[in-house]
Motif scaffolding. Sequence first.
Motif, PDB file in Angstrom:
ATOM      1  N   ARG A   1     -24.718  -0.481  -6.437  1.00 34.31           N
ATOM      2  CA  ARG A   1     -25.953   0.143  -6.944  1.00 34.31           C
ATOM      3  C   ARG A   1     -26.625   1.019  -5.902  1.00 34.31           C
ATOM      4  O   ARG A   1     -27.262   2.014  -6.223  1.00 34.31           O
ATOM      5  N   LYS A   2     -26.490   0.646  -4.654  1.00 31.30           N
ATOM      6  CA  LYS A   2     -27.187   1.322  -3.552  1.00 31.30           C
ATOM      7  C   LYS A   2     -26.680   2.750  -3.306  1.00 31.30           C
ATOM      8  O   LYS A   2     -27.417   3.579  -2.772  1.00 31.30           O
ATOM      9  N   TYR A   3     -25.448   3.056  -3.704  1.00 30.81           N
ATOM     10  CA  TYR A   3     -24.823   4.341  -3.377  1.00 30.81           C
ATOM     11  C   TYR A   3     -24.768   5.282  -4.578  1.00 30.81           C
ATOM     12  O   TYR A   3     -24.630   4.846  -5.714  1.00 30.81           O
ATOM     13  N   ASP A   4     -24.853   6.590  -4.280  1.00 31.16           N
ATOM     14  CA  ASP A   4     -24.816   7.637  -5.308  1.00 31.16           C
ATOM     15  C   ASP A   4     -23.390   7.969  -5.730  1.00 31.16           C
ATOM     16  O   ASP A   4     -23.151   8.426  -6.837  1.00 31.16           O
ATOM     17  N   LEU A   5     -22.452   7.793  -4.803  1.00 31.79           N
ATOM     18  CA  LEU A   5     -21.052   8.155  -5.024  1.00 31.79           C
ATOM     19  C   LEU A   5     -20.184   7.092  -4.372  1.00 31.79           C
ATOM     20  O   LEU A   5     -20.406   6.727  -3.214  1.00 31.79           O
ATOM     21  N   ILE A   6     -19.192   6.601  -5.115  1.00 32.70           N
ATOM     22  CA  ILE A   6     -18.238   5.631  -4.594  1.00 32.70           C
ATOM     23  C   ILE A   6     -16.862   6.276  -4.646  1.00 32.70           C
ATOM     24  O   ILE A   6     -16.417   6.713  -5.707  1.00 32.70           O
ATOM     25  N   LEU A   7     -16.220   6.356  -3.493  1.00 27.37           N
ATOM     26  CA  LEU A   7     -14.890   6.957  -3.392  1.00 27.37           C
ATOM     27  C   LEU A   7     -13.867   5.861  -3.140  1.00 27.37           C
ATOM     28  O   LEU A   7     -14.000   5.093  -2.183  1.00 27.37           O
ATOM     29  N   VAL A   8     -12.860   5.794  -4.001  1.00 29.07           N
ATOM     30  CA  VAL A   8     -11.819   4.768  -3.881  1.00 29.07           C
ATOM     31  C   VAL A   8     -10.493   5.398  -3.489  1.00 29.07           C
ATOM     32  O   VAL A   8     -10.253   6.579  -3.747  1.00 29.07           O
ATOM     33  N   MET A   9      -9.643   4.607  -2.866  1.00 29.59           N
ATOM     34  CA  MET A   9      -8.366   5.116  -2.364  1.00 29.59           C
ATOM     35  C   MET A   9      -7.262   5.183  -3.417  1.00 29.59           C
ATOM     36  O   MET A   9      -6.350   5.980  -3.281  1.00 29.59           O
ATOM     37  N   GLU A  10      -7.341   4.358  -4.447  1.00 35.59           N
ATOM     38  CA  GLU A  10      -6.288   4.318  -5.458  1.00 35.59           C
ATOM     39  C   GLU A  10      -6.891   4.198  -6.853  1.00 35.59           C
ATOM     40  O   GLU A  10      -7.980   3.633  -7.013  1.00 35.59           O
ATOM     41  N   LYS A  11      -6.160   4.687  -7.821  1.00 33.86           N
ATOM     42  CA  LYS A  11      -6.618   4.610  -9.218  1.00 33.86           C
ATOM     43  C   LYS A  11      -6.888   3.158  -9.629  1.00 33.86           C
ATOM     44  O   LYS A  11      -7.844   2.880 -10.335  1.00 33.86           O
ATOM     45  N   ARG A  12      -6.062   2.241  -9.154  1.00 30.03           N
ATOM     46  CA  ARG A  12      -6.250   0.833  -9.520  1.00 30.03           C
ATOM     47  C   ARG A  12      -7.555   0.278  -8.959  1.00 30.03           C
ATOM     48  O   ARG A  12      -8.123  -0.653  -9.518  1.00 30.03           O
ATOM     49  N   HIS A  13      -8.058   0.848  -7.870  1.00 30.01           N
ATOM     50  CA  HIS A  13      -9.361   0.423  -7.333  1.00 30.01           C
ATOM     51  C   HIS A  13     -10.475   0.826  -8.292  1.00 30.01           C
ATOM     52  O   HIS A  13     -11.423   0.066  -8.515  1.00 30.01           O
TER      53      HIS A  13
ATOM     54  N   ASP B   1      -3.377   9.174  -4.994  1.00 28.37           N
ATOM     55  CA  ASP B   1      -3.704   7.906  -4.354  1.00 28.37           C
ATOM     56  C   ASP B   1      -3.452   8.029  -2.852  1.00 28.37           C
ATOM     57  O   ASP B   1      -2.561   8.772  -2.418  1.00 28.37           O
ATOM     58  N   ILE B   2      -4.211   7.288  -2.074  1.00 30.16           N
ATOM     59  CA  ILE B   2      -3.988   7.181  -0.631  1.00 30.16           C
ATOM     60  C   ILE B   2      -3.387   5.786  -0.413  1.00 30.16           C
ATOM     61  O   ILE B   2      -4.095   4.779  -0.518  1.00 30.16           O
ATOM     62  N   PRO B   3      -2.077   5.708  -0.147  1.00 25.59           N
ATOM     63  CA  PRO B   3      -1.413   4.403  -0.026  1.00 25.59           C
ATOM     64  C   PRO B   3      -1.938   3.573   1.152  1.00 25.59           C
ATOM     65  O   PRO B   3      -2.432   4.111   2.145  1.00 25.59           O
ATOM     66  N   ASP B   4      -1.787   2.274   1.021  1.00 26.80           N
ATOM     67  CA  ASP B   4      -2.248   1.337   2.049  1.00 26.80           C
ATOM     68  C   ASP B   4      -1.207   1.245   3.169  1.00 26.80           C
ATOM     69  O   ASP B   4      -0.059   0.873   2.923  1.00 26.80           O
ATOM     70  N   PRO B   5      -1.597   1.532   4.425  1.00 28.72           N
ATOM     71  CA  PRO B   5      -0.642   1.446   5.533  1.00 28.72           C
ATOM     72  C   PRO B   5      -0.576   0.055   6.173  1.00 28.72           C
ATOM     73  O   PRO B   5       0.225  -0.160   7.086  1.00 28.72           O
ATOM     74  N   TYR B   6      -1.386  -0.889   5.684  1.00 27.29           N
ATOM     75  CA  TYR B   6      -1.484  -2.200   6.315  1.00 27.29           C
ATOM     76  C   TYR B   6      -0.111  -2.846   6.507  1.00 27.29           C
ATOM     77  O   TYR B   6       0.708  -2.886   5.581  1.00 27.29           O
ATOM     78  N   LYS B   7       0.138  -3.325   7.717  1.00 30.19           N
ATOM     79  CA  LYS B   7       1.390  -3.985   8.114  1.00 30.19           C
ATOM     80  C   LYS B   7       2.600  -3.060   8.032  1.00 30.19           C
ATOM     81  O   LYS B   7       3.735  -3.509   7.850  1.00 30.19           O
ATOM     82  N   LYS B   8       2.353  -1.756   8.164  1.00 27.16           N
ATOM     83  CA  LYS B   8       3.450  -0.784   8.156  1.00 27.16           C
ATOM     84  C   LYS B   8       3.600  -0.195   9.570  1.00 27.16           C
ATOM     85  O   LYS B   8       2.861  -0.540  10.484  1.00 27.16           O
ATOM     86  N   SER B   9       4.517   0.726   9.722  1.00 22.77           N
ATOM     87  CA  SER B   9       4.821   1.309  11.032  1.00 22.77           C
ATOM     88  C   SER B   9       3.725   2.277  11.501  1.00 22.77           C
ATOM     89  O   SER B   9       2.900   2.739  10.714  1.00 22.77           O
ATOM     90  N   ASP B  10       3.777   2.595  12.797  1.00 28.05           N
ATOM     91  CA  ASP B  10       2.848   3.576  13.360  1.00 28.05           C
ATOM     92  C   ASP B  10       3.011   4.931  12.662  1.00 28.05           C
ATOM     93  O   ASP B  10       2.031   5.658  12.487  1.00 28.05           O
ATOM     94  N   GLU B  11       4.243   5.250  12.269  1.00 31.98           N
ATOM     95  CA  GLU B  11       4.504   6.522  11.584  1.00 31.98           C
ATOM     96  C   GLU B  11       3.784   6.563  10.234  1.00 31.98           C
ATOM     97  O   GLU B  11       3.231   7.593   9.847  1.00 31.98           O
ATOM     98  N   VAL B  12       3.793   5.452   9.530  1.00 35.45           N
ATOM     99  CA  VAL B  12       3.090   5.389   8.244  1.00 35.45           C
ATOM    100  C   VAL B  12       1.586   5.536   8.473  1.00 35.45           C
ATOM    101  O   VAL B  12       0.916   6.281   7.763  1.00 35.45           O
ATOM    102  N   PHE B  13       1.061   4.849   9.476  1.00 36.74           N
ATOM    103  CA  PHE B  13      -0.362   4.986   9.783  1.00 36.74           C
ATOM    104  C   PHE B  13      -0.712   6.440  10.091  1.00 36.74           C
ATOM    105  O   PHE B  13      -1.752   6.939   9.653  1.00 36.74           O
ATOM    106  N   ALA B  14       0.156   7.123  10.827  1.00 35.82           N
ATOM    107  CA  ALA B  14      -0.095   8.532  11.161  1.00 35.82           C
ATOM    108  C   ALA B  14      -0.087   9.399   9.901  1.00 35.82           C
ATOM    109  O   ALA B  14      -0.940  10.287   9.744  1.00 35.82           O
ATOM    110  N   GLN B  15       0.853   9.149   8.997  1.00 43.03           N
ATOM    111  CA  GLN B  15       0.906   9.909   7.742  1.00 43.03           C
ATOM    112  C   GLN B  15      -0.343   9.668   6.902  1.00 43.03           C
ATOM    113  O   GLN B  15      -0.917  10.603   6.339  1.00 43.03           O
ATOM    114  N   ILE B  16      -0.761   8.424   6.817  1.00 45.01           N
ATOM    115  CA  ILE B  16      -1.941   8.086   6.018  1.00 45.01           C
ATOM    116  C   ILE B  16      -3.196   8.677   6.665  1.00 45.01           C
ATOM    117  O   ILE B  16      -4.081   9.168   5.968  1.00 45.01           O
ATOM    118  N   TYR B  17      -3.265   8.657   7.984  1.00 49.47           N
ATOM    119  CA  TYR B  17      -4.401   9.267   8.668  1.00 49.47           C
ATOM    120  C   TYR B  17      -4.516  10.745   8.279  1.00 49.47           C
ATOM    121  O   TYR B  17      -5.592  11.223   7.942  1.00 49.47           O
TER     122      TYR B  17
END
Length: 152
Positions: free
Chosen positions: A82-94, A120-136
């Motif tokens: 309620r506090k925010y004017d705009l909510i941005l989510v990373m994936e359609k399922r969110h 969608d912006i995929p979740d890099p959690y528990k993935k390689s440094d390369e995946v984190f760099a791509q997601i960044y």
Amino acid sequence: MFEKILIVCVGNICRSPTAEFLLKRELPHKQIASAGLHAMVKDIDGKPVGDEMNAQARETAEKHGLVCGTHEAQQLTSELARKYDLILVMEKRHRDEIAKRFPEALAKTMLFGQWDNARDIPDPYKKSDEVFAQIYKLIEHNTMLWANKLKR
């Protein structure tokens, strides 16, 4: 129009804090925060966990010159929504989950990748440094698209 912006992912330790720090850099006059749909804010005994930003996410962001301040994961609640004017989510399922849990917030909820073919912006959690760099890079690109829209 949108002065208070909330960025949401699952755990609020990788994608959403990265996007929060990037958007704060680009839009310093806006109130920007992040939250997680399933953030771990308490342990099994009910004690605060205080999850910080994921080390790989922080290291990747800092390698790209982004200054990341302190961060503590927080759970998305109806009060927070309620506090925010705009909510941005990373994936359609969110967005779908927000529709179920907080239907009053659906009209102000959009994809972070909205201006990038509603991607969608995929979740890099528990993935390689390369995946984190791509997601960044993906988060950074979409941050710039949002910043251009929100500066108007």
